[in-house]
Design a protein around this motif. Structure first.
Motif, PDB file in Angstrom:
ATOM      1  N   PHE A  46      40.255  40.110  41.580  1.00 40.95           N
ATOM      2  CA  PHE A  46      41.010  40.578  39.589  1.00 40.95           C
ATOM      3  C   PHE A  46      39.389  39.662  39.498  1.00 40.95           C
ATOM      4  N   GLY A  47      39.372  40.181  38.455  1.00 38.37           N
ATOM      5  CA  GLY A  47      38.555  39.726  36.713  1.00 38.37           C
ATOM      6  C   GLY A  47      37.103  39.338  37.742  1.00 38.37           C
ATOM      7  N   HIS A  48      36.266  39.737  37.033  1.00 41.97           N
ATOM      8  CA  HIS A  48      34.788  39.548  37.544  1.00 41.97           C
ATOM      9  C   HIS A  48      34.088  38.673  35.898  1.00 41.97           C
ATOM     10  N   ARG A  49      33.621  37.821  36.929  1.00 41.48           N
ATOM     11  CA  ARG A  49      32.514  36.745  35.336  1.00 41.48           C
ATOM     12  C   ARG A  49      31.557  37.830  35.521  1.00 41.48           C
ATOM     13  N   PHE A  50      31.091  38.709  35.916  1.00 37.63           N
ATOM     14  CA  PHE A  50      30.088  39.662  34.867  1.00 37.63           C
ATOM     15  C   PHE A  50      30.401  40.195  34.565  1.00 37.63           C
ATOM     16  N   HIS A  51      30.977  41.691  35.037  1.00 39.40           N
ATOM     17  CA  HIS A  51      31.579  42.518  34.482  1.00 39.40           C
ATOM     18  C   HIS A  51      32.755  42.850  33.867  1.00 39.40           C
ATOM     19  N   THR A  52      33.298  42.593  32.782  1.00 40.95           N
ATOM     20  CA  THR A  52      33.871  41.980  32.067  1.00 40.95           C
ATOM     21  C   THR A  52      33.715  43.763  30.352  1.00 40.95           C
ATOM     22  N   GLU A  98      48.180  43.568  39.912  1.00 42.05           N
ATOM     23  CA  GLU A  98      46.607  43.225  38.387  1.00 42.05           C
ATOM     24  C   GLU A  98      48.200  43.021  37.277  1.00 42.05           C
ATOM     25  N   ALA A  99      48.997  44.023  37.107  1.00 39.42           N
ATOM     26  CA  ALA A  99      50.020  43.425  35.593  1.00 39.42           C
ATOM     27  C   ALA A  99      50.655  42.342  36.173  1.00 39.42           C
ATOM     28  N   GLU A 100      50.459  41.394  36.669  1.00 36.91           N
ATOM     29  CA  GLU A 100      51.261  39.939  36.596  1.00 36.91           C
ATOM     30  C   GLU A 100      50.622  39.377  36.250  1.00 36.91           C
TER      31      GLU A 100
END
Length: 258
Positions: free
Chosen positions: A144-150, A184-186
């Motif tokens: 979850f999350g991405h340092r590049f793709h936001t 993801e929701a949490e």
């Protein structure tokens, strides 16, 4: 035990049987597989022992395709290109690069499958399950999350859409897709902003839905990323260059005096 059987039993495998003029993979002559099964189907056969349905194979292949490359800023890809400029052949460059796919760079898919299973088996809420995971494994939640793709990793929504189609078609039951959605929701609730699933989370959903054990999620990622590694190593061979390091020569590292 005779010396002959002692030697024959040194290695034991149900994957391949072979003698002069005969090669059988999982009980099927290789000539019957050549031209009749795809490479993703062959991967499945090798690691699972059976052939997937066409629908399973399509979903499996989508996960393999999605993770092939992430550019020279990825340590594995950069290593392949640097290795070529040091005079190594393609096989050496590929081996060097794959060896970088460890717990931090390359292991998130395996860890995400483990986390999904942890949440699924935990006696309590998703929030409580994540708290227990964090206590055991640390604060980083894989997938979850991405340092590049936001704000969004473009690969994940497409993969999850294919999972949704597969669930509707009865290919899988959506159990792990549902768990991933709850996680993801949490996470997003805790952070106060969207923390969407990334490529590792989406491929982990697919591998879990298809019944692959967690360690194979990493092995399959290595197979997938090897395609990008090969492509970059080959491209670098065509471009040339000698002894290229991680940064251009005019840049220097930071020196910290003792």
């Amino acid at each position: 035990m005779s010396e002959t059987s002692d030697v024959a039993d040194w290695w034991r495998t149900s994957i391949i049987e072979m003698e002069p003029g005969r090669i059988e993979i999982r009980g099927t002559p290789i000539q019957e597989l050549i031209g009749t099964v795809t490479f993703p189907q062959m991967i499945w056969l090798m690691v699972r022992g059976d052939l997937p349905s066409e629908a399973q194979a399509r979903l499996f292949e989508a996960a393999l395709v999605a993770a092939v490359d992430h550019g020279p800023q990825a340590p594995s890809i950069a290593t392949a290109r640097m290795a070529v400029t040091c005079g190594l052949g393609l096989n050496n460059a590929m081996a060097s690069a794959v060896n970088l796919l460890g717990d931090v760079h390359g292991g998130a898919g395996e860890q995400a499958v483990e986390m999904f299973a942890h949440v699924d088996e935990y006696y309590g809420t998703v929030a409580e399950a994540l708290d227990a995971w964090i206590e055991q494994r640390g604060k980083i939640l894989p997938g979850f999350g991405h340092r590049f793709h936001t704000p969004v990793d473009p690969r994940a929504p497409r993969l999850m859409a294919l999972v949704g189609e597969a669930v509707e078609a009865g290919v899988c039951d959506g159990r792990y897709a549902g768990i991933a959605g709850q996680i993801e929701a949490e996470i997003s609730k805790r952070k106060g902003r969207p923390i969407p699933m990334n490529i590792d989370g989406a491929t982990a959903v697919i591998y879990a839905e298809l019944g692959f054990p967690a360690p194979l999620a990493r092995g399959l990622f290595c197979l997938s990323r090897s395609v990008g590694i090969l492509a970059h190593a080959w491209e670098q061979q065509q471009q040339g260059g000698r002894n290229k390091g991680p940064t251009p020569p005019k840049y220097r590292w930071t020196f910290d005096p003792a």
